[in-house]
Design an enzyme around this catalytic site. Sequence first.
Site, mmCIF file in Angstrom:
data_model
loop_
_atom_site.group_PDB
_atom_site.id
_atom_site.type_symbol
_atom_site.label_atom_id
_atom_site.label_comp_id
_atom_site.label_asym_id
_atom_site.label_seq_id
_atom_site.Cartn_x
_atom_site.Cartn_y
_atom_site.Cartn_z
ATOM 1 C CE LYS A 19 8.076 25.494 -5.376
ATOM 2 N NZ LYS A 19 8.800 25.152 -4.145
ATOM 3 C CE1 TYR B 40 5.888 30.270 -8.140
ATOM 4 C CE2 TYR B 40 5.104 28.096 -8.762
ATOM 5 C CZ TYR B 40 5.779 28.917 -7.878
ATOM 6 O OH TYR B 40 6.352 28.385 -6.753
#
Length: 259
Positions: A165, A158
């Site tokens: 995020k 990720y």
Amino acid sequence: MSGLLAGKRILVTGVLTDASIAFHVARLAQDEGAEVVLTGFGRLSLVERISRRLPKPAPVIELDVQNAEHLDGLAARVGEHLGEDANLDGVVHSIAFAPQDALGGNFLNTGWDSVATAVEVSAYSLKSLTMALLPLLERRGGSVVGLDFDAQLAWPKYDWMGVAKAALEATNRYLARDLGGRNIRCNLVSAGPIKSMAAKSIPGFEELADVWNTRAPIGWELTDPEPAARGVVALLSDWFPKTTGEIVHVDGGVHMMGA
């Protein structure tokens, strides 16, 4: 008219296919009595086609959150569909993007340009979108809800999207702090992984998603966006009048599991 969002006007970003959480937010919002406006980026004809699958076809506005002209004119364009004096009761931020070299295990080699793009589109846009719509939101207060993926942990592949995020979560807290005085709530729904168009762009998504097959105590269905969409709709409603700066996890409980 009855329903959780009866009489409310909601703008939903990020609808690209009917498999997305954003699409199901728009669908449920309409089912609960809201008037919905969508935004799309790039493939507007696709978004317009998907809009026709909603209970009531919704107007689609072009929005590139990196385009200052789009942001500057957004409130006026929303007003064209809702009426010049109309307010906006809710905004759903479902926007995220990272260049391919910012994902997939390339964390140590990713250059700043790609990192900056990921952070601008995925985190800073929560602020820029909200401020663009502030003239409509502050008329009687409203709710801003963003879609998140748990940034407490480092996930496989990720990479810089995970960092973006984390920035999104911090941005949400500061927006909640600064807009509370205008009766605007800002919250996030941290959703478990969904097999959507966005997921296809994440290298190693299956490896990441496999965590949910074994660690969700209440179970998790990768092909069902509705639980997360319900969480968003609940936060858009008046049932959370004093909840702001919060992250609501709709992930089957994985976020709280230890080894």
